[in-house]
Design a protein around this motif. Structure first.
Motif, short mmCIF file in Angstrom:
data_model
loop_
_atom_site.label_atom_id
_atom_site.label_comp_id
_atom_site.label_asym_id
_atom_site.label_seq_id
_atom_site.Cartn_x
_atom_site.Cartn_y
_atom_site.Cartn_z
N GLU A 191 0.82 -1.11 0.09
CA GLU A 191 -0.05 -0.10 -0.09
C GLU A 191 0.93 1.26 0.07
O GLU A 191 0.64 2.11 -0.72
N VAL A 192 2.23 1.13 0.63
CA VAL A 192 2.85 2.51 0.71
C VAL A 192 3.41 2.62 -0.74
O VAL A 192 3.50 3.72 -1.23
N MET A 193 3.64 1.40 -1.36
CA MET A 193 4.22 1.55 -2.75
C MET A 193 3.32 2.08 -3.72
O MET A 193 3.49 2.64 -4.86
N ARG A 194 2.10 1.85 -3.44
CA ARG A 194 0.79 2.14 -4.33
C ARG A 194 0.47 3.56 -4.36
O ARG A 194 -0.31 4.18 -5.01
N LEU A 195 0.85 4.30 -3.14
CA LEU A 195 0.71 5.80 -2.99
C LEU A 195 1.09 6.59 -4.10
O LEU A 195 2.25 6.23 -4.72
N ASN A 196 0.48 7.63 -4.50
CA ASN A 196 1.04 8.58 -5.48
C ASN A 196 2.01 9.66 -4.80
O ASN A 196 2.14 9.50 -3.72
N SER A 197 2.72 10.30 -5.64
CA SER A 197 3.64 11.20 -5.25
C SER A 197 3.33 12.07 -3.93
O SER A 197 3.88 12.23 -3.07
N PHE A 198 1.94 12.75 -4.01
CA PHE A 198 1.57 13.46 -3.15
C PHE A 198 1.30 12.78 -1.85
O PHE A 198 1.73 13.40 -0.83
N SER A 199 0.57 11.68 -2.02
CA SER A 199 0.22 10.97 -0.70
C SER A 199 1.57 10.33 -0.18
O SER A 199 1.46 10.23 1.20
N ARG A 200 2.58 10.05 -1.02
CA ARG A 200 3.66 9.53 -0.25
C ARG A 200 4.62 10.50 0.21
O ARG A 200 5.00 10.61 1.25
#
Length: 286
Positions: A191-200
């Motif tokens: 799920e962390v790897m699936r986050l987009n750049s903003f959410s990351r």
């Protein structure tokens, strides 16, 4: 001939004494009989504490039976009644948390789903307080908070991420091969790897660069593959492993994992739905 006064008095005293002795013996005999009856006749009432303990045990047994039959609503009802009877019952608390999550996962009504996850989280927190040295409570807490996170939007999801990871790691410290905790950590990495750049970026602010930097596709695969090794017949392990393989670009491995999910027996409450998802996702992958 009239008896002397002292003889009459003596006889009267003896008569009274005999009556008293007879009554005392009768009362003792009754107490003994009742006590024996309580031992041999289960239908007679027990002391309140013993009755409550027996009731909780019966409710847990009934809940386990319903859970094994994939009747989550009936199981949750029994476990919640056990919690009402014994608020600090560790098995009742973590099992109630498990069933509430299972019911919430495919609940279409957002408010109902949120309420179920909230109940699950509350039960799991209480379970950890009741027995902090057992892995199951920590796992159920990580699972309940994790499901709450997955049901939230990506930005809000990040705020739950630290607790999910910490509780799953605590479970593994207590039980290094806990399949559920291994699964949670695999999904956490994915799920962390699936986050987009903003959410990351938001996640980095919440979790810190070091924690966020530990997430990777290889770690997601490692944890989920480990859960499959421990529980090779658990459908959901194969399903989430297939999804991770797919998103990591390993399509051949993803197909094999989806097929393994389709072959797995139905055991958990939502396995029929998991199997349907596996079939649909495999079709799209081809």
């Amino acid at each position: 001939m009239m008896q002397p006064t002292y003889i009459l008095a003596l006889r009267s005293a003896c008569h009274v004494a005999c009556q008293l002795a007879t009554r005392a013996a009768t009362r003792a005999a009754i107490r003994l009989a009742v006590g024996f009856a309580l031992l041999v006749l289960p239908g007679l009432p027990l002391a309140p504490g013993a009755l409550a303990s027996q009731n909780v045990s019966d409710l847990l047994t009934a809940g386990d039976r319903d859970s094994a039959a994939r009747r989550s609503r009936a199981a949750l009802d029994n476990f919640e009644r056990a919690v009402q009877a014994e608020p600090a019952s560790y098995p009742a608390l973590w099992k109630a948390a498990r069933e509430a999550v299972d019911l919430g996962e495919f609940e279409s009504n957002v408010e109902t789903r949120t309420a179920l996850y909230r109940r699950a989280t509350d039960y799991a927190r209480r379970a950890v307080l009741a027995n902090t040295n057992d892995a199951e409570g920590h796992f159920q807490l990580s699972r309940a908070v994790g499901r709450t996170a997955l049901a939230a939007n990506p930005r809000d999801r990040v705020s739950y991420a630290r607790e999910v990871r910490e509780e799953a790691l605590k479970a593994l410290q207590l039980f290094p091969k806990h399949p559920g905790a291994l699964h949670v950590l695999g999904v956490w990495n994915a799920e962390v790897m699936r986050l987009n750049s903003f959410s990351r970026a938001v996640a980095k602010a919440f979790l810190g660069g070091q924690v966020l930097g530990s997430a990777s596709w290889p770690e997601a695969i490692r944890y989920l593959e480990a859960s499959v090794v421990v529980e090779p017949d658990r459908l959901v392990h194969h399903l989430d492993l297939a999804r991770v393989y797919r998103d990591a670009g390993r399509r051949t491995d993803a197909r094999a994992a989806y097929q393994a999910a389709l072959r797995a027996p139905l055991q958990d409450a939502n396995d029929a739905r998991y199997r349907k998802s596996a079939d649909e996702e495999l079709t799209k992958l081809r």
